[in-house]
Design a protein around this motif. Sequence first.
Motif, mmCIF file in Angstrom:
data_model
loop_
_atom_site.group_PDB
_atom_site.id
_atom_site.type_symbol
_atom_site.label_atom_id
_atom_site.label_comp_id
_atom_site.label_asym_id
_atom_site.label_seq_id
_atom_site.Cartn_x
_atom_site.Cartn_y
_atom_site.Cartn_z
ATOM 1 N N LEU A 150 0.824 -1.199 0.000
ATOM 2 C CA LEU A 150 0.000 0.000 0.000
ATOM 3 C C LEU A 150 0.863 1.256 0.000
ATOM 4 O O LEU A 150 2.005 1.244 0.461
ATOM 5 N N ASN A 151 0.311 2.343 -0.509
ATOM 6 C CA ASN A 151 0.993 3.637 -0.496
ATOM 7 C C ASN A 151 0.971 4.187 0.931
ATOM 8 O O ASN A 151 -0.099 4.498 1.459
ATOM 9 N N PRO A 152 2.130 4.317 1.578
ATOM 10 C CA PRO A 152 2.124 4.706 3.002
ATOM 11 C C PRO A 152 1.599 6.116 3.253
ATOM 12 O O PRO A 152 0.929 6.354 4.258
ATOM 13 N N LEU A 153 1.871 7.062 2.339
ATOM 14 C CA LEU A 153 1.382 8.420 2.533
ATOM 15 C C LEU A 153 -0.129 8.492 2.392
ATOM 16 O O LEU A 153 -0.815 9.106 3.213
ATOM 17 N N HIS A 154 -0.664 7.870 1.342
ATOM 18 C CA HIS A 154 -2.117 7.873 1.162
ATOM 19 C C HIS A 154 -2.804 7.135 2.313
ATOM 20 O O HIS A 154 -3.847 7.573 2.806
ATOM 21 N N PHE A 155 -2.231 6.026 2.729
ATOM 22 C CA PHE A 155 -2.787 5.256 3.848
ATOM 23 C C PHE A 155 -2.854 6.123 5.108
ATOM 24 O O PHE A 155 -3.859 6.129 5.824
ATOM 25 N N THR A 156 -1.795 6.868 5.363
ATOM 26 C CA THR A 156 -1.723 7.721 6.551
ATOM 27 C C THR A 156 -2.777 8.816 6.508
ATOM 28 O O THR A 156 -3.422 9.126 7.522
ATOM 29 N N LEU A 157 -2.985 9.408 5.335
ATOM 30 C CA LEU A 157 -3.958 10.486 5.218
ATOM 31 C C LEU A 157 -5.393 9.972 5.314
ATOM 32 O O LEU A 157 -6.269 10.661 5.839
ATOM 33 N N LEU A 158 -5.649 8.772 4.818
ATOM 34 C CA LEU A 158 -6.989 8.210 4.921
ATOM 35 C C LEU A 158 -7.322 7.883 6.374
ATOM 36 O O LEU A 158 -8.425 8.135 6.846
ATOM 37 N N GLY A 159 -6.357 7.339 7.083
ATOM 38 C CA GLY A 159 -6.446 7.134 8.522
ATOM 39 C C GLY A 159 -7.808 6.734 9.028
ATOM 40 O O GLY A 159 -8.495 5.870 8.499
ATOM 41 N N GLY A 160 -8.250 7.402 10.061
ATOM 42 C CA GLY A 160 -9.499 7.083 10.740
ATOM 43 C C GLY A 160 -9.237 6.730 12.183
ATOM 44 O O GLY A 160 -8.325 5.952 12.483
ATOM 45 N N GLU A 161 -9.991 7.354 13.099
ATOM 46 C CA GLU A 161 -9.853 7.125 14.536
ATOM 47 C C GLU A 161 -8.435 7.435 15.021
ATOM 48 O O GLU A 161 -7.919 6.772 15.927
ATOM 49 N N ASP A 162 -7.809 8.451 14.415
ATOM 50 C CA ASP A 162 -6.464 8.825 14.858
ATOM 51 C C ASP A 162 -6.499 9.467 16.242
ATOM 52 O O ASP A 162 -5.582 9.278 17.037
ATOM 53 N N TYR A 163 -7.515 10.284 16.491
ATOM 54 C CA TYR A 163 -7.641 11.029 17.741
ATOM 55 C C TYR A 163 -6.383 11.829 18.056
ATOM 56 O O TYR A 163 -6.039 12.048 19.215
ATOM 57 N N ALA A 164 -5.694 12.246 16.982
ATOM 58 C CA ALA A 164 -4.666 13.268 17.089
ATOM 59 C C ALA A 164 -5.358 14.624 16.983
ATOM 60 O O ALA A 164 -6.541 14.718 16.644
ATOM 61 N N LEU A 165 -4.646 15.685 17.280
ATOM 62 C CA LEU A 165 -5.195 17.029 17.160
ATOM 63 C C LEU A 165 -4.608 17.710 15.934
ATOM 64 O O LEU A 165 -3.387 17.683 15.723
ATOM 65 N N LEU A 166 -5.468 18.286 15.129
ATOM 66 C CA LEU A 166 -5.074 19.090 13.979
ATOM 67 C C LEU A 166 -5.235 20.543 14.354
ATOM 68 O O LEU A 166 -6.268 20.940 14.906
ATOM 69 N N GLY A 167 -4.214 21.351 14.068
ATOM 70 C CA GLY A 167 -4.280 22.762 14.422
ATOM 71 C C GLY A 167 -3.716 23.651 13.337
ATOM 72 O O GLY A 167 -3.048 23.190 12.405
ATOM 73 N N ALA A 168 -4.026 24.941 13.453
ATOM 74 C CA ALA A 168 -3.483 25.963 12.552
ATOM 75 C C ALA A 168 -2.971 27.117 13.396
ATOM 76 O O ALA A 168 -3.599 27.498 14.393
ATOM 77 N N ALA A 169 -1.835 27.660 12.992
ATOM 78 C CA ALA A 169 -1.225 28.751 13.755
ATOM 79 C C ALA A 169 -0.522 29.707 12.808
ATOM 80 O O ALA A 169 -0.077 29.315 11.723
ATOM 81 N N SER A 170 -0.423 30.929 13.231
ATOM 82 C CA SER A 170 0.354 31.889 12.450
ATOM 83 C C SER A 170 1.825 31.500 12.519
ATOM 84 O O SER A 170 2.282 30.911 13.504
ATOM 85 N N PRO A 171 2.608 31.820 11.477
ATOM 86 C CA PRO A 171 4.020 31.435 11.486
ATOM 87 C C PRO A 171 4.794 31.955 12.694
ATOM 88 O O PRO A 171 5.714 31.279 13.170
#
Length: 331
Positions: free
Chosen positions: A266-287
């Motif tokens: 499997l493509n590891p990058l695509h697999f990682t992005l599809l993920g599911g139930e990661d329960y990590a936090l995604l955030g955005a911040a100014s530089p």
Amino acid sequence: MAHCTTLSSENDFLQLIHKHFPNSHERMLIGRGDDCAQLRGQDSIVMTTDIFLENVHFRRSYFSPADIGHKALAVNISDIAGMGCRPTGFSLGLIVPDEHSGSFMQAAEWDEFFQAMSALAAEHNLPLTGGDLSLGPCLGISITIWGEPGESGRVLTRQSCSPGDVLFVCGDLGLPRAGLLALEELGPEARKLYPGAVNAHLRPLPRIADGLQLAEIPGVHGAMDISDGLARDLPRFIGPACGADLNISAGEIPKDVRTYTQDNGLNPLHFTLLGGEDYALLGAASPDALDALKTHLPHHTVIGTVTATTALSLNGEPLDLTGFDHFATHE
């Protein structure tokens, strides 16, 4: 109740719940046992509900009762973390499989279930304020949880970022998906080959401390918990008016994900992005908030930048992955 092998009445369940969950707490003026609990008021609260249903969200063939109890509460706590808040209480709705179903649970299994759930609740100082019980064809758990902002008073939301903001994650992506697919194929034997991935799927750890810390950094513009995979959750987070340029290297992918994708072609990058139930936090911040992120959350990983166009790209190539959909047909 120690000699009982089954729980045969509502009172049996209530006794077991009282055994594991204290019925007094600084936030409860009236605890379980009345028509309603009475809680101390707060200026504002955040609140969410999640359903955790057998053969939809978990299988008894490889989830232990303790795993089920832990995860049912953990996924709710993670939503509070995604808002940059702390959890302060929860209620529990429980569908109990009847004795004629293939999902029937013995008293010792229920004891494990409540013990694991109460241990996680105690870790976060969470009172169980009440709930409901009903017989049904399979095991089902519905939890409503609430919380409050931390010291900053901020609540972090989706669709509050701007072009030029840096995108980052706290936590690993792809591990729970690798654990799920390995368990579906191999059952409990998957733990020997992919222990980190299996543990991430069965026992997710909510990132409350990370969420509270993010809310303390003024340059952090928003956050959410990643439950349906980055490919699906990223557009929800940035909103319809923005896009993103993602830059993720293979070296940033967790070891068990690299191993699982290599083993299965499997493509590891695509697999990682599809993920599911990661329960990590995604955030955005100014530089200009990156130095504060490095200081207070050194384990965060920068994954890209918010753009003014609505397109998504991965390492310079167009990205067209849809991620998990609760109402799609999954083979």
